[in-house]
Design a protein around this motif. Structure first.
Motif, mmCIF file in Angstrom:
data_model
loop_
_atom_site.group_PDB
_atom_site.id
_atom_site.type_symbol
_atom_site.label_atom_id
_atom_site.label_comp_id
_atom_site.label_asym_id
_atom_site.label_seq_id
_atom_site.Cartn_x
_atom_site.Cartn_y
_atom_site.Cartn_z
ATOM 1 N N PHE A 7 -7.906 5.626 3.324
ATOM 2 C CA PHE A 7 -6.818 5.083 2.513
ATOM 3 C C PHE A 7 -7.372 4.347 1.301
ATOM 4 N N LYS A 8 -8.489 3.661 1.481
ATOM 5 C CA LYS A 8 -9.086 2.922 0.371
ATOM 6 C C LYS A 8 -9.469 3.852 -0.771
ATOM 7 N N ASP A 9 -9.884 5.077 -0.437
ATOM 8 C CA ASP A 9 -10.349 6.026 -1.462
ATOM 9 C C ASP A 9 -9.196 6.779 -2.136
ATOM 10 N N THR A 21 -4.150 6.054 12.692
ATOM 11 C CA THR A 21 -3.560 5.386 13.851
ATOM 12 C C THR A 21 -2.080 5.103 13.650
ATOM 13 N N LEU A 22 -1.719 4.584 12.465
ATOM 14 C CA LEU A 22 -0.318 4.249 12.215
ATOM 15 C C LEU A 22 0.567 5.489 12.279
ATOM 16 N N SER A 23 0.085 6.593 11.699
ATOM 17 C CA SER A 23 0.861 7.834 11.708
ATOM 18 C C SER A 23 1.054 8.345 13.131
ATOM 19 N N VAL A 24 -0.017 8.298 13.925
ATOM 20 C CA VAL A 24 0.069 8.746 15.316
ATOM 21 C C VAL A 24 1.061 7.881 16.087
ATOM 22 N N MET A 83 4.627 4.438 4.259
ATOM 23 C CA MET A 83 5.083 4.104 2.904
ATOM 24 C C MET A 83 6.382 3.308 3.009
ATOM 25 N N ILE A 84 6.233 2.034 3.302
ATOM 26 C CA ILE A 84 7.384 1.200 3.622
ATOM 27 C C ILE A 84 8.374 1.104 2.466
ATOM 28 N N HIS A 85 7.905 0.880 1.253
ATOM 29 C CA HIS A 85 8.821 0.711 0.118
ATOM 30 C C HIS A 85 9.493 2.025 -0.253
ATOM 31 N N GLU A 86 8.739 3.107 -0.164
ATOM 32 C CA GLU A 86 9.335 4.410 -0.449
ATOM 33 C C GLU A 86 10.371 4.771 0.617
ATOM 34 N N THR A 212 -0.909 -2.918 0.907
ATOM 35 C CA THR A 212 -0.453 -1.717 0.215
ATOM 36 C C THR A 212 0.372 -0.781 1.086
ATOM 37 N N ARG A 213 0.397 -1.023 2.393
ATOM 38 C CA ARG A 213 1.156 -0.143 3.277
ATOM 39 C C ARG A 213 1.585 -0.921 4.514
#
Length: 272
Positions: A7-9, A21-24, A83-86, A212-213
């Protein structure tokens, strides 16, 4: 792009964002799973709609339902990447489309006026609405003043002149407009209170970074359940318009499941 991108890249385009992990965890939540089922049902209902081109109500209401469904599916896509804001932004789009769908369904004269009607016809519909508001007082004084100016204006009343507040009231969803829609609009317009949510603070309220997320699934889960409620309202309307008895039992099953999942959902509201 490397399959190992962090994510950093690469941010939300990274492999970590897609399969991390979050997606899973998100894909395994009961909120996501029931929304997936609801989305598939909505797609099936849309695919079985038989639209008569000469029936204006069928055409436009079906178009609005299709837009609602695509917004709902985009909510799922945004949520699974954190993508909380989206997710908030697309939830607002979904709710606003519901205002249109429900308003036009409940007021066929309003649909006629806003599609084929001229300025006089639109003014007549809005005048009746204004007089009704003098009795029910759902609109604020400012909203009533704006409506009165529009009705009395010498300029043409075009399709884009009717405010979201008017459509929400016609839809019978003014409570959602005052609360959920207003809250989600903070994100859409990038208000200061909205962007401040992304600050990471220590125990002494000193800024230590920028978030950021989403870092957990709780807030995303409550957004998903609100979105599910919006789509359920849309499906209810479309099944009344397009009689599909074979879909009703499945719809009622999923509706009950949504209610059950809601009972175990923690609603997190950011302070703004």
């Amino acid at each position: 792009m490397s399959e190992q991108t962090s994510f950093k890249d690469a941010g939300f385009l990274s492999e970590q964002s897609r399969t991390g992990t979050l997606s899973v965890e998100m894909h395994q939540t009961p909120q996501y799973l029931v929304c997936e089922d609801l989305s598939q049902l909505g797609q099936s209902i849309l695919n079985h709609c038989r639209i008569r081109p000469d029936d204006k109500s069928e055409v436009y209401l079906s178009l609005y339902f299709q837009r609602m469904l695509s917004h709902f599916q985009s909510v799922l896509l945004m949520a699974e990447r954190g993508m909380i804001h989206e997710t908030e932004i697309m939830s607002r789009c979904l709710l606003e489309t519901l205002f249109n769908l429900a308003a036009f369904y409940r007021h066929e004269d309003f649909l006629e006026a806003m599609t084929d009607g001229d300025t006089d016809q639109r003014r007549e519909v809005l005048t009746r609405f204004y007089l009704k508001q003098l009795e029910v007082h759902a609109l604020t004084e400012l909203e009533m003043n704006d409506l009165e100016r529009m009705i009395n204006s010498a300029d043409e009343i075009n399709r884009g002149d009717v405010s979201t507040a008017i459509k929400a009231e016609m839809a019978g969803l003014m409570s959602e407009y005052r609360t959920e829609y207003a809250f989600l609009s903070e994100t859409v317009h990038c208000r200061i209170h909205s962007v401040e949510q992304d600050l990471e603070m220590d125990d002494h309220q000193v800024i230590v970074g920028i978030a950021t997320r989403a870092e957990d699934t709780n807030r995303l889960a409550s957004l998903l359940m609100n979105a599910a409620d919006y789509l359920i309202d849309g499906i209810t309307i479309i099944l009344e318009l397009h009689k599909q008895p074979e879909q009703h039992a499945h719809f009622e099953q999923i509706r009950r499941q949504v209610q059950k999942v809601w009972q175990n959902t923690t609603v997190k509201v950011a302070h703004r």
